[in-house]
Each structure stands twice: as structure tokens, then as C-alpha cells.
Scaffold this motif. Structure first.
Motif, PDB file in Angstrom:
ATOM      1  N   ALA A  87      39.524  40.141 -20.967  1.00  0.00           N
ATOM      2  CA  ALA A  87      38.855  39.336 -19.941  1.00  0.00           C
ATOM      3  C   ALA A  87      39.769  38.228 -19.440  1.00  0.00           C
ATOM      4  CB  ALA A  87      37.575  38.723 -20.502  1.00  0.00           C
ATOM      5  N   THR A  88      39.774  38.030 -18.130  1.00  0.00           N
ATOM      6  CA  THR A  88      40.537  36.952 -17.500  1.00  0.00           C
ATOM      7  C   THR A  88      39.609  36.189 -16.566  1.00  0.00           C
ATOM      8  OG1 THR A  88      42.590  38.243 -17.580  1.00  0.00           O
ATOM      9  CG2 THR A  88      42.530  36.352 -16.085  1.00  0.00           C
ATOM     10  N   TYR A  89      39.325  34.956 -16.898  1.00  0.00           N
ATOM     11  CA  TYR A  89      38.435  34.131 -16.076  1.00  0.00           C
ATOM     12  C   TYR A  89      39.214  33.500 -14.933  1.00  0.00           C
ATOM     13  CZ  TYR A  89      34.908  34.232 -19.826  1.00  0.00           C
ATOM     14  OH  TYR A  89      33.979  34.621 -20.756  1.00  0.00           O
ATOM     15  N   PRO A  90      38.606  33.345 -13.766  1.00  0.00           N
ATOM     16  CA  PRO A  90      39.273  32.593 -12.699  1.00  0.00           C
ATOM     17  C   PRO A  90      39.410  31.129 -13.086  1.00  0.00           C
ATOM     18  CG  PRO A  90      36.988  33.077 -12.101  1.00  0.00           C
ATOM     19  CD  PRO A  90      37.261  33.828 -13.368  1.00  0.00           C
ATOM     20  N   ASN A  91      40.476  30.506 -12.632  1.00  0.00           N
ATOM     21  CA  ASN A  91      40.713  29.085 -12.928  1.00  0.00           C
ATOM     22  C   ASN A  91      39.934  28.248 -11.925  1.00  0.00           C
ATOM     23  OD1 ASN A  91      41.697  26.709 -13.988  1.00  0.00           O
ATOM     24  ND2 ASN A  91      43.618  26.807 -12.826  1.00  0.00           N
ATOM     25  N   SER A  92      38.641  28.204 -12.130  1.00  0.00           N
ATOM     26  CA  SER A  92      37.729  27.493 -11.236  1.00  0.00           C
ATOM     27  C   SER A  92      36.663  26.827 -12.089  1.00  0.00           C
ATOM     28  CB  SER A  92      37.073  28.480 -10.264  1.00  0.00           C
ATOM     29  OG  SER A  92      36.224  29.380 -10.986  1.00  0.00           O
ATOM     30  N   PRO A  93      35.904  25.889 -11.539  1.00  0.00           N
ATOM     31  CA  PRO A  93      34.839  25.271 -12.335  1.00  0.00           C
ATOM     32  C   PRO A  93      33.861  26.293 -12.906  1.00  0.00           C
ATOM     33  CG  PRO A  93      35.253  23.944 -10.392  1.00  0.00           C
ATOM     34  CD  PRO A  93      36.079  25.186 -10.238  1.00  0.00           C
ATOM     35  N   LEU A  94      33.457  27.295 -12.116  1.00  0.00           N
ATOM     36  CA  LEU A  94      32.534  28.307 -12.630  1.00  0.00           C
ATOM     37  C   LEU A  94      33.199  29.147 -13.711  1.00  0.00           C
ATOM     38  CD1 LEU A  94      29.821  29.745 -12.547  1.00  0.00           C
ATOM     39  CD2 LEU A  94      30.731  31.209 -10.714  1.00  0.00           C
ATOM     40  N   GLY A  95      34.441  29.548 -13.488  1.00  0.00           N
ATOM     41  CA  GLY A  95      35.157  30.326 -14.500  1.00  0.00           C
ATOM     42  C   GLY A  95      35.287  29.573 -15.802  1.00  0.00           C
ATOM     43  N   THR A 134      24.753  26.395 -15.643  1.00  0.00           N
ATOM     44  CA  THR A 134      25.880  25.855 -14.893  1.00  0.00           C
ATOM     45  C   THR A 134      25.600  26.078 -13.410  1.00  0.00           C
ATOM     46  OG1 THR A 134      28.302  25.769 -14.717  1.00  0.00           O
ATOM     47  CG2 THR A 134      27.299  27.952 -14.880  1.00  0.00           C
ATOM     48  N   ASP A 135      26.362  25.422 -12.571  1.00  0.00           N
ATOM     49  CA  ASP A 135      26.173  25.609 -11.134  1.00  0.00           C
ATOM     50  C   ASP A 135      27.508  25.674 -10.427  1.00  0.00           C
ATOM     51  OD1 ASP A 135      26.975  22.936 -11.111  1.00  0.00           O
ATOM     52  OD2 ASP A 135      24.982  22.159 -10.655  1.00  0.00           O
ATOM     53  N   CYS A 136      27.463  26.099  -9.185  1.00  0.00           N
ATOM     54  CA  CYS A 136      28.658  26.141  -8.347  1.00  0.00           C
ATOM     55  C   CYS A 136      28.219  25.835  -6.926  1.00  0.00           C
ATOM     56  CB  CYS A 136      29.362  27.495  -8.434  1.00  0.00           C
ATOM     57  SG  CYS A 136      28.301  28.938  -8.179  1.00  0.00           S
ATOM     58  N   GLY A 137      28.978  25.018  -6.244  1.00  0.00           N
ATOM     59  CA  GLY A 137      28.593  24.546  -4.924  1.00  0.00           C
ATOM     60  C   GLY A 137      29.421  25.171  -3.818  1.00  0.00           C
ATOM     61  N   GLY A 138      29.148  24.722  -2.582  1.00  0.00           N
ATOM     62  CA  GLY A 138      29.929  25.154  -1.436  1.00  0.00           C
ATOM     63  C   GLY A 138      29.333  26.287  -0.639  1.00  0.00           C
ATOM     64  N   TRP A 139      28.100  26.721  -0.956  1.00  0.00           N
ATOM     65  CA  TRP A 139      27.529  27.911  -0.330  1.00  0.00           C
ATOM     66  C   TRP A 139      26.866  27.614   1.020  1.00  0.00           C
ATOM     67  CZ3 TRP A 139      28.660  32.471  -2.653  1.00  0.00           C
ATOM     68  CH2 TRP A 139      29.091  32.418  -3.979  1.00  0.00           C
ATOM     69  N   ASP A 157      35.353  34.306  -6.414  1.00  0.00           N
ATOM     70  CA  ASP A 157      35.272  33.515  -7.642  1.00  0.00           C
ATOM     71  C   ASP A 157      34.013  33.869  -8.434  1.00  0.00           C
ATOM     72  OD1 ASP A 157      35.973  31.217  -9.409  1.00  0.00           O
ATOM     73  OD2 ASP A 157      34.139  30.367  -8.560  1.00  0.00           O
ATOM     74  N   PHE A 158      32.892  33.963  -7.752  1.00  0.00           N
ATOM     75  CA  PHE A 158      31.605  34.251  -8.371  1.00  0.00           C
ATOM     76  C   PHE A 158      31.631  35.606  -9.089  1.00  0.00           C
ATOM     77  CE2 PHE A 158      27.289  36.101  -7.762  1.00  0.00           C
ATOM     78  CZ  PHE A 158      26.524  35.152  -8.431  1.00  0.00           C
ATOM     79  N   GLY A 159      32.072  36.644  -8.383  1.00  0.00           N
ATOM     80  CA  GLY A 159      32.104  37.972  -8.983  1.00  0.00           C
ATOM     81  C   GLY A 159      33.080  38.070 -10.131  1.00  0.00           C
ATOM     82  N   SER A 160      34.258  37.456  -9.973  1.00  0.00           N
ATOM     83  CA  SER A 160      35.269  37.517 -11.026  1.00  0.00           C
ATOM     84  C   SER A 160      34.820  36.779 -12.282  1.00  0.00           C
ATOM     85  CB  SER A 160      36.589  36.921 -10.518  1.00  0.00           C
ATOM     86  OG  SER A 160      37.105  37.675  -9.441  1.00  0.00           O
ATOM     87  N   ALA A 161      34.155  35.638 -12.099  1.00  0.00           N
ATOM     88  CA  ALA A 161      33.723  34.848 -13.247  1.00  0.00           C
ATOM     89  C   ALA A 161      32.648  35.574 -14.046  1.00  0.00           C
ATOM     90  CB  ALA A 161      33.211  33.484 -12.777  1.00  0.00           C
TER      91      ALA A 161
END
Length: 432
Positions: free
Chosen positions: A253-261, A282-287, A309-313
Motif C-alpha cells: 500500500a502507498t498512501y498519497p502524501n495529502s491530509p486525507l492520505g 476524518t474530513d477533506c475539504g475543497g469540494w 487523492d480521494f480514490g488513492s487514499a
């Protein structure tokens, strides 16, 4: 007036606040020994775990899971419509069931759908028609649409309705700076924006505790502060003993380097560390994509970046935990409302009504798109412009609470809403 300071408030203010406590050596020694023992004792391990992801800003469900065969959809979105499936076409939908297709930017989720580990609920939303982000998020997180001032969130009400003996201090954790509306209430919750930073603070605070007994000779603290100290020591000692950061991503598994990841990676660490985690948020903004949403076949665009980002995480989280852990772990996504069917003049979409939810893991009946999405002709749209809400979001939440978390009487979790298990959409199987 009560001056009780909860564990939630401790985490918000930081572990450095321990230095301000004034306890007698005997009182402090009693607390330390009691909660050192508590940290070493085996805590209750819930049978099931729930991870909730809130997509703040209102995700465009018609781009994430597109009704690609609907001519009204394509006509309303000449720049933004996801094209019908076509091999080799980067703008084409990834076919799900002959009618709906994933955005190509959600490609990591396709294998989960095909293997029956992911389901989509479409046309889902709140019966309240507000287009205010603040109000819509409040209504959805409290699960009381149209009612302002509800004192607690639906996840906290679940925790209150299903108390555990020997519950872990990390039974409910939010990877946010402050306790989200979803988890506010009487039940104890820990909010932290970074597990590693919390562990570093915890380690420093523990050093102050163990080395400062002789200096703590002031008058015994009031009951409220004594309770705060107990909660503080419990959380600190327990987390230090568990040391979840030692667990690294597994199974490639490789998580994206993002707040959600990062949040999902750390939730997986807590699960592997057996700290008694039952509910994670958890949450993620910008939508809120009013402009430059992005053509489906192009990497640029606000929505395209978020979907990748969402799908990868989520895919990394499922891969990291593996099949055995995911059998008892359910991931549920939420967003306050959807976007307009018709694109606007700025290459985006405006505030709408229904969107879609993703349900992953647990006993999900995956490989299906649930819900009723009518043809997007103007006569079928809410207010002549929006995808109508055909599934009340509380129906999905109630099914999760009853069939996944196993709460027999879920009515206290959803006040004012008549629960009808016979009308659950069937996204989850009953557990034996």
C-alpha cells in the motif's frame, strides 16, 4: 455551573497543559499508578470498526459516479460530462453496471467495486433543501435535518447508546484539529490532527509527570482538574505503550502524501495497534467546485485533483489493512449536498441537492449502485436544476449503525426520524 474538562478539551489544548496541574505528591502518585495500570490492562476490543470521511464543500456526485448514458447529462455538461466507457480514452467513464461509471480519476476504486468490496449509494442527501454549506453540514453531522441547536452529533449519540466496559481512551478518534460536529456530545472523544505529533507531546508530558512528583506539593486539585489529570494520563500512557507508529503500510500500500492520505494511514496504524478503536473520523475539504472543475480527461482542475487523492487514499487504506481486518472495518463517505446538473459559465457547478456516498468493506453488498437516479430531464430535477434526493442519508446511517455496528435500538441515534429496517436499501448484509 460545571467545570468538567473532558478528554476532548485536553487534546484540543495540548498535553503541555499538564505542567499547570497542582496536586499533592500522594494524590498525583495515586493518579499515576492507577492510570499506568489502566493503560496496561486489556481494553475492550469492539467487534466492528467504522471510519467516516466527510467531504466538505459538496462533492459533485454526477462527476464521481456519472450516469454516462443519459443524453440530458451530456447536454447539460458539454465540458464536464464523463464520456461513455471506451478503451484507451482518458476521459471515459470506468463502467460499473452499464448505466453508471466511475470518473477516470477514481480508477483505484474500480477493483474494489468489481470484487464486491465497494458499493455506491446515489441520489442520497438531506431532506432539508438548504444550500448553505454551514447549515447542511450541521444537519448532516447532527443527523437532524432542519433542526438547529441539536446538542450532539450522530456518532457521539451512537457511543452513548452503546457504552463499553473498559472502553479504550481511543475508542473514538477524530483526525481533525477540533472535535467535529459529528462527534460532539457527552461521550468521550479524542481529536488530534497528527498522531506522531501527539505521541511526541505525550512522551514529553510523561517525562514531566514522572520526574516532578516531589515538586507537586500544592493543595490537592479540585475534582474537575483531578478528572482531567486522569483522562490525560490514561491517554498518554496508553498511546505510548501501544506505539502505533511502529506499524508501517503493508501489502504494497502507498498512501498519497495529502491530509486525507496521512489521516487514513494513521487510522490504519491505530487499528493494527489494537488500541480499542471503534469509530474514526476524518474530513477533506475543497469540494466546492464553482470554477475550474476540470474536464474529465485532463489532470488539471480542482475536482480532478480531489478525486485522484480521494480514490488513492481509500484504496491504499483497504490494501494496507488487508482482507482480514477489512472484514470488520467499514468506510463510509459523506458530503453535505451535491452540485447542479448543468455546468456554469466558469467551468464548474453550483450548489445542488443529492450526491453519492461510498461504502467500503465490512459486510457490504458491493458491486452495485444503490438508489434511484431518474433521467436528468428538467422535469425530473429538484427546483428544475438539481439531482433530487431520493434516499434520505439517515437511512444509510441507520443501516450502518444497526447492521454493521450491531446496535439493536438505533432510534436514540436518530431523534425525530422513524427507523424502518424493512426499508433499508440492503447495502449491508445482516451479521449473524
Amino acid at each position: 455551573m460545571s467545570h468538567h474538562i473532558s478528554r476532548r478539551q485536553f487534546v484540543r489544548f495540548g498535553a503541555s497543559g499538564l505542567g499547570a496541574l497542582a496536586l499533592t505528591p500522594s494524590a498525583f502518585g495515586y493518579l499515576f499508578q492507577r492510570y499506568a495500570r489502566a493503560a496496561e490492562a486489556q481494553v475492550a476490543q469492539p467487534r466492528q470498526r467504522l471510519v467516516v470521511i466527510f467531504q466538505r464543500g459538496a462533492m459533485d456526485g454526477l462527476s464521481a459516479v456519472a450516469p454516462y448514458g443519459d443524453e440530458h447529462y451530456r447536454q447539460s455538461r458539454p465540458l464536464l460530462a464523463v464520456a461513455p466507457p471506451k478503451p484507451g480514452d482518458p476521459a471515459a467513464a470506468l463502467d460499473l453496471d452499464g448505466r453508471f461509471g466511475l470518473s477516470p480519476h477514481l480508477a483505484p476504486l474500480l477493483p474494489l467495486f468489481q470484487s464486491g468490496r465497494l458499493a455506491v449509494v446515489h441520489g442520497v442527501g438531506s431532506p432539508d433543501s438548504t444550500r448553505s454549506h454551514f447549515d447542511a453540514q450541521d444537519y448532516m453531522e447532527s443527523a437532524t435535518p432542519g433542526r438547529k441547536g441539536t446538542p450532539d452529533g450522530w456518532l457521539n449519540r451512537y457511543l452513548q447508546a452503546a457504552p463499553l466496559q473498559k472502553a479504550s481512551p481511543f475508542r473514538a478518534v477524530s483526525f481533525t484539529q477540533l472535535t467535529p460536529r459529528t462527534l460532539q456530545g457527552k461521550a468521550d472523544v479524542i481529536a488530534l490532527d497528527d498522531l506522531q505529533a501527539f505521541e511526541l507531546r505525550a512522551g514529553g508530558a510523561t517525562g514531566k509527570v514522572t520526574s516532578g512528583f516531589e515538586e507537586m506539593y500544592a493543595q490537592a486539585a479540585a475534582d474537575a482538574l483531578r478528572h482531567t489529570g486522569q483522562d490525560t494520563l490514561e491517554a498518554i500512557r496508553f498511546l505510548k505503550r501501544a506505539n502505533p507508529s511502529r506499524f508501517q503500510p503493508e501489502h504494497g500500500a502507498t498512501y498519497p502524501n495529502s491530509p486525507l492520505g496521512r489521516s487514513l494511514r494513521q487510522i490504519a496504524q491505530l487499528i493494527k495497534a489494537n488500541v480499542g478503536l471503534e469509530v474514526a473520523f476524518t474530513d477533506c475539504g475543497g469540494w466546492d467546485t464553482h470554477a475550474n472543475q476540470g474536464a474529465p480527461g485532463q489532470p488539471a482542475g480542482q475536482l480532478n485533483r480531489l478525486l485522484r487523492d480521494f480514490g488513492s487514499a481509500i484504496a491504499a487504506f483497504v490494501q494496507d489493512l488487508g482482507a482480514e481486518q477489512m472484514r470488520n472495518t467499514l468506510v463510509l463517505t459523506m458530503t453535505e449536498f451535491g452540485r447542479t446538473v448543468r455546468q456554469n459559465g466558469a467551468g464548474g457547478t453550483d450548489h445542488g441537492r443529492a450526491s453519492c456516498m461510498f461504502v467500503v468493506g465490512g459486510t457490504v453488498h458491493g458491486g452495485q449502485v444503490y438508489g434511484d437516479v431518474p433521467k436528468l430531464a428538467p422535469a425530473n430535477l429538484a427546483d428544475g436544476r438539481d439531482l433530487p434526493v431520493t434516499t434520505d442519508f439517515r437511512t444509510v446511517l441507520a443501516e450502518v449503525v444497526v447492521r454493521h455496528l450491531g446496535l439493536a435500538q438505533a432510534q436514540p441515534v436518530f431523534p425525530g426520524y422513524t427507523l424502518q429496517p424493512a426499508k433499508f436499501i440492503g447495502v449491508l448484509a445482516r451479521r449473524g
